[in-house]
Enzyme design. Sequence first.
Site, mmCIF file in Angstrom:
data_model
loop_
_atom_site.group_PDB
_atom_site.id
_atom_site.type_symbol
_atom_site.label_atom_id
_atom_site.label_comp_id
_atom_site.label_asym_id
_atom_site.label_seq_id
_atom_site.Cartn_x
_atom_site.Cartn_y
_atom_site.Cartn_z
ATOM 1 N N SER A 184 8.987 5.466 -3.885
ATOM 2 C CA SER A 184 9.278 5.024 -2.662
ATOM 3 C C SER A 184 9.038 6.118 -1.354
ATOM 4 O O SER A 184 8.048 6.924 -1.136
ATOM 5 C CB SER A 184 10.208 4.102 -2.486
ATOM 6 O OG SER A 184 10.251 3.433 -1.410
ATOM 7 N N ASP A 215 4.612 3.771 -6.435
ATOM 8 C CA ASP A 215 4.768 2.566 -5.199
ATOM 9 C C ASP A 215 5.177 3.341 -3.848
ATOM 10 O O ASP A 215 6.439 2.934 -3.746
ATOM 11 C CB ASP A 215 5.529 1.639 -5.663
ATOM 12 C CG ASP A 215 5.174 0.271 -5.104
ATOM 13 O OD1 ASP A 215 3.839 0.077 -4.767
ATOM 14 O OD2 ASP A 215 5.789 -0.515 -4.309
ATOM 15 N N HIS A 226 8.662 -3.509 -6.655
ATOM 16 C CA HIS A 226 8.768 -2.170 -6.346
ATOM 17 C C HIS A 226 9.331 -1.399 -7.185
ATOM 18 O O HIS A 226 8.862 -0.359 -7.684
ATOM 19 C CB HIS A 226 9.703 -1.947 -5.016
ATOM 20 C CG HIS A 226 9.367 -0.921 -4.080
ATOM 21 N ND1 HIS A 226 8.210 -0.349 -3.784
ATOM 22 C CD2 HIS A 226 10.377 -0.150 -3.624
ATOM 23 C CE1 HIS A 226 8.632 0.719 -2.832
ATOM 24 N NE2 HIS A 226 9.759 0.843 -2.938
#
Length: 451
Positions: free
Chosen positions: A158, A182, A252
């Site tokens: 992330s 991601d 996610h």
Amino acid sequence: MFPWQHLALLLLITVHICKAQDCDEFTDLDISHAIIGTNLKIRLLLYTRENGTCGKLLSHTNLTAHPHFNLSRPTTFIIHGYRPTGSPPNWLFSLTEQLLEREDINLIVVDWNYGAANVNYFKAVENTHKAAQNLSEFIELMAKHNANLSSIHMIGVSLGAHISGFVGAILSGSIGRITALDPAGPQFTGTPPEDRLDSSDAQFVDVLHTDIDALGFREPLGHIDFYANGGTDQPGCPKTIFSGGSYFKCDHQRSVLLYLETINRTCTSKAFPCSSYKDFQDGNCLSCEKFGAAGCPVFGHDVMRWKDILLNLRQTKVFFTTNGVSPFCMTNYRVDVMIWNEDVRWGYITIKLHGNDEEAVATIDHSAAKFQKFKETRLFANFDKDIGSVKKVSLQFSTGNVFKPKYKLRVLRVRLTHLERDERPLCRYDILLKENKEVTFRPILCEESNF
């Protein structure tokens, strides 16, 4: 002694051992810290095969203070993302353990929980640049001690993916590899390359997308970008907001779980180059010719085998599908169906492969397929497991129309081609499929002229 007393004693012994070894642990905060807001502080926790379960806090200025930190070994950095509740990532131990089991490396967990734990996401984003500056200075110090920057691998999750990119940019793209799981989308979407991760930040950048319609980044960012299940709505994740917090974070976080299975080779997922997920699902992108004899790349830790090919291609966008639970990998078949009905038929096909006391299922229902007389309809079937030796095959045809008359699909030939193994396709000829009625048969090896 009761079983729970045994467990309590074992935990107590473990705690004492850790204290005796002076283990350093990832910062554990709570929601109150996030509400108040935390100021950035970087802690570097070293794990090696000599201290695989006991982290050692590294000095930012004195690299020789830690006997286990051997700069002749490759070094991998794990960089977490936004922590709105302040808790440690629940995947951290598994990722650390499996990477060390796979490779003899210096594994450094970048603990920037002070800075990531903040209900104000914009403040956490601001801290990514400061964290990157701190990390790049540490890596520059490693280089002064003769560390090979080409052997550095940064795994960023992330916001951690963009931190990795910022570090790579500061170091002029000299680090060996960035794996972005991601990468965060909010506040980065639509920004120029210098304000986010991009392919120039390392010698090789591989990216996984699992939540492009919410928390993740939609567009390609690396030399190769993997889109699991199209990059949205991961199977097995909650579909409604009534599921609580997991509704927001499941897609996610799935990126880390998918990557984990590739480290210990629990799963191997072949990915296919395509311009869109719809074309991929429709079976229009099953060719691997552009990768030469190496074939289509596999997702995850072992994608480095395709590095040279991918660097020549500059940017490659690939797709693969997964199961909703572990093991996540699926088995892919190309299915070619030819009918001899006079009228065009539209519908869906469910296929079952039967082996020795096991069964694999693929339901091709993302859109209705068009079946036309003497024209081959190509389908892409993703089975939930691999059946080594297929003994029987079951087919079922459906139109999805509840109130209309039931149709029949007169199949002249069906051919199943395994896309992971180089083996002769399986065929069956002259089958009558009555709508919603399963038909089971023994397949035979296709005649040479049919493939």
